[in-house]
Design a protein around this motif. Sequence first.
Motif, mmCIF file in Angstrom:
data_model
loop_
_atom_site.group_PDB
_atom_site.id
_atom_site.type_symbol
_atom_site.label_atom_id
_atom_site.label_comp_id
_atom_site.label_asym_id
_atom_site.label_seq_id
_atom_site.Cartn_x
_atom_site.Cartn_y
_atom_site.Cartn_z
ATOM 1 N N MET A 198 54.212 45.835 43.454
ATOM 2 C CA MET A 198 53.451 44.580 43.364
ATOM 3 C C MET A 198 54.254 43.545 42.600
ATOM 4 S SD MET A 198 50.387 46.321 41.159
ATOM 5 C CE MET A 198 50.743 47.432 39.801
ATOM 6 N N GLU A 216 47.919 36.471 46.596
ATOM 7 C CA GLU A 216 47.423 37.207 47.761
ATOM 8 C C GLU A 216 45.943 37.498 47.563
ATOM 9 O OE1 GLU A 216 48.260 41.386 48.014
ATOM 10 O OE2 GLU A 216 48.338 41.373 50.184
ATOM 11 N N ILE A 255 51.742 44.904 47.441
ATOM 12 C CA ILE A 255 50.699 43.986 46.965
ATOM 13 C C ILE A 255 51.337 42.688 46.490
ATOM 14 C CG2 ILE A 255 48.751 43.714 45.393
ATOM 15 C CD1 ILE A 255 48.578 46.685 45.108
ATOM 16 N N GLY A 256 50.638 41.581 46.763
ATOM 17 C CA GLY A 256 51.119 40.267 46.344
ATOM 18 C C GLY A 256 50.605 39.902 44.970
ATOM 19 N N GLY A 257 51.105 40.601 43.951
ATOM 20 C CA GLY A 257 50.749 40.265 42.571
ATOM 21 C C GLY A 257 49.328 40.647 42.240
ATOM 22 N N TYR A 266 48.794 33.070 53.579
ATOM 23 C CA TYR A 266 47.532 32.447 53.178
ATOM 24 C C TYR A 266 47.263 32.773 51.714
ATOM 25 C CZ TYR A 266 42.542 31.884 52.388
ATOM 26 O OH TYR A 266 41.329 31.516 51.855
ATOM 27 N N CYS A 286 56.777 39.787 43.332
ATOM 28 C CA CYS A 286 55.979 40.423 44.393
ATOM 29 C C CYS A 286 56.358 39.887 45.762
ATOM 30 C CB CYS A 286 54.488 40.263 44.133
ATOM 31 S SG CYS A 286 53.794 38.663 44.600
ATOM 32 N N PHE A 343 55.080 37.306 47.425
ATOM 33 C CA PHE A 343 54.041 36.683 48.249
ATOM 34 C C PHE A 343 54.199 35.161 48.295
ATOM 35 C CE2 PHE A 343 49.811 35.381 49.577
ATOM 36 C CZ PHE A 343 49.538 36.310 50.562
ATOM 37 N N CYS A 363 53.445 35.828 39.361
ATOM 38 C CA CYS A 363 54.311 36.817 38.702
ATOM 39 C C CYS A 363 55.175 36.139 37.652
ATOM 40 C CB CYS A 363 55.216 37.510 39.714
ATOM 41 S SG CYS A 363 54.347 38.461 40.964
#
Lengths: 756, 177
Positions: free
Chosen positions: A63, A377, A424-426, B36, B96, B98, B132
Amino acid sequence: MAVTRRGILVGALAGGGLALGYMLRPRRYPLPLAPGEGEYAFDAWIKIGSDGVVTVAVPQVEMGQGITTLIPQVVAHELGADWRQVAVEPAPVSGLYANLALAAKWAPLWMPLAPSLADQPEDLLTRRWAQDRRFNVTADGTELAAYEGPARAAAASARAMLMQAAAARWKVSWEECEAGDGFVTHEGKRLPFGSLAEEAAAFSPPSPPPLRAEAMAERPGEFPPGAPLRYPRLDLPAKVDGSWTFAGDVRLPGMVHAAIAHAPIGLNTSISGLDEAAVKGMRGYRGIVRGMTNGGAWVAAVATDGWTAQAALTRMAPRFKVAAGADSDLVDAAMDEALHTVDAATIHTQGDRESLRGGLPLQLRYEVAPAIHAAIETAAAAAHFSEGRLELWVGTQAPEAAREAAARAIGLQTRDVVLYPMAIGGSFDRRLENEPAAQAAVIAKAIGKPVQLTWSRREEFRAGLPRAPVAAVMGARVDAEGAIAGWRARIAVPATAREFGRRLLDGDAPFDALAAVAGKADAMAVEGAVPPYDIPNLVVDHVPAKIGLPTARMRGNAHAWTAFFNESFVDELAHKASREPLSYRMAMLGKETRLAECLQRVAVLAQWGGGGDASGQGIACHVMGEGRIAVVASARRDENGVRVDRLSAVADIGRIVNYDIARQQIEGGLVFGLGLALGCAVRYEGGRPDSDSLGAMGLPKLADCPAIEVEFIDSKAQPADPGELGVAAVAPAVANALYSATGLRLRRLPFFGEDL
Amino acid sequence: MTRLTVNDRPVEFAMDPRTPLLWALRDGANLTGTKYGCGVGDCGACTVMVDGAALRACLITLAECEGRFVVTIEGLSHDRSHPVQQAMVAEQAIQCGFCTPGIVMSAAALLAHNASPSEAEIKAAIPNLCRCGVYPRLLGAVQRAAAVTRREDTISAAPAPGIAPEDAARAVPALKP
């Protein structure tokens, strides 16, 4: 201790012999790795292909914390591989990857009556429990503590087997061979791992595994600015071209997309109405699913794409009923009441407790508001139900709990749920909860097609549980020189860790968990409250508040508030005694020399000027397990609110496996802690939060980010996790800096919450 | 039907023209690198280039993209060779991952028209949220990417995807085709 332990164990056997006897019987597990053609598995950790590719299985979820690099790095070092031949894959759920370190740390959650039976990773009870539960949760900074040893042992065994295979070919003794850069060598001869793998797999590894003399270590001094990385992160190339997939990116043939709306956070929720006619004939609309999982009602709209699903849901405008929605005014009142009236549970005491009864000469109140995780996320899961089996693609810190939740939701056995671990996005501990897994299972079964469920940001606000509110009254008695003679922390906070434990381990719905632990003492909810200072008389009390709002874990956890209370309070005591805040602390750290060194180093790094004369500098430090950190903040208040110009940190995390990842984690922790100090707070009315947009959360952006400098103490002590350490010490350092800058003492998190 | 060019290819979307570009890319074209995060323009995770400008794909509709040139993270380069991609990996300004595609697109759009941005210009061009906390490395990464753009520096930190085993074996002796 050992005697007591055995005594209780034997007693337990006499009482419930069958269960425990069964539990303690040794287990064998099938090898979880499935080697492809030309690949050979070594233990549960390593596959070596005849092409030379070494694939490492990672049983913890990525993550952002870098575990996808750290475990392979440990393996590569021990095996003697070339970093460029190392590949990585997520490990499937299996008892072989039980996180024993976390199981021991969380013994109070699964054995609340006698946690001391199982608070060591080597305890048999811990092992059995963790293996039987396939407990490979990623949390609480236990990754290296849990997995470095087993991964290293597997790599050492594999290296020995490769050497045995080479030695047999060369007709020499295997102990004379060496392994490095992906080759076994002996007096000028060399063979690559790839061509030895098949033969090596047939050898028996020596026992115990022949470990290299030195564990993987990167020393801080070896990495001046601009120095090349020795072990660059393996996950970054895929993250920079869009090919790294999260759960929301899974695309399956015939897949439909779902949008969801949740009932308010509260007791006895139900759907009270929706306008199904409003979506009649809507292009791409595929159906509606009404659900009730985890004690909460929801409505999902399904369509050929996510936007149409969301639009359909909006048109249908589902309405919900709730008996008692969470309410921040009630929360505030409950916290007040707890602090003033309820009996406290003493968590820690030293010296003379009697001297700390009643009113103390100095008593100050500090508060922390509920805060949301705000990971970028949102919750997502993909599911495919077919012929009585469910396939689930989800990013979760607790994969077995996700399988159980999904199975429970649609009446399957857990073994009929196949979980594919996604990155996982954080998460920041948000993905310790598994609502989307259960919801996607229900929707996939109802619709009869593979489904992709993605929560909207609004729903993430509405149905994600916040971290707990906390209020503390810190009291002290000082001697004639201003030194602390007595210290009392009275901390009101719900039994948030145990409440979480009920949800994760017992499958409780949020309000059932709340009821189950109401009024119970929770040492984990006040972790870090014992200050590192040499104080003769000290008491830490937990007042379990009943607030009617379920709460969740969040990066930093209790340390994020106990460090704020302790380090703000000690700073106030220093100022009251007209003492310089750094030397005031140093005088009390005779027994904590590692933390004292962090403080001294950070003072040099930040050019600490004493924090006086409106300098805008503030200092703070904290100990978290075996990790230590000291932070100096430079802050001021301007027309835009609080401005933090610089954060300097020095951490001692023992032996460092990957220097740059450790630095990333401290930097990121500081930024995350800054976000919590300046924003992230929500209030609830009728079970709904007062905000549903990230823009309103006061989150730091690049333009607001202070200059950050991080250094590490060179240490050979056991590794400590850097992930949460940075979070804890930021808020008090900034509060202390703002006191220096403005003379205003901020005792609430977030600061100036009323202004936001 | 809405027609536009996505990553240099002509595409016709059989979707409601009111669909925001973000969902058209992700669910229509399966270009899931565009993320998204909020749907209302707060986070920047869905940033793409439309006719060279960094725009949040959640805030423009398919209809508004008719006839325009859209570049997503997948189309920025075919081999991760864009200076921003290389610099982000070299500086490990990613955790991460994202928010990364959005940040890369914001930075790439900046460098496309300004190869010597000041610190203030970089900060203004990257309003993206990252939880992060890679911010401390971001300025340096974009500055390095700018230097590469100006041909003053070279970086090879992120290897191209799909390297042939023979080529890999030439560089890494432990691998063999």
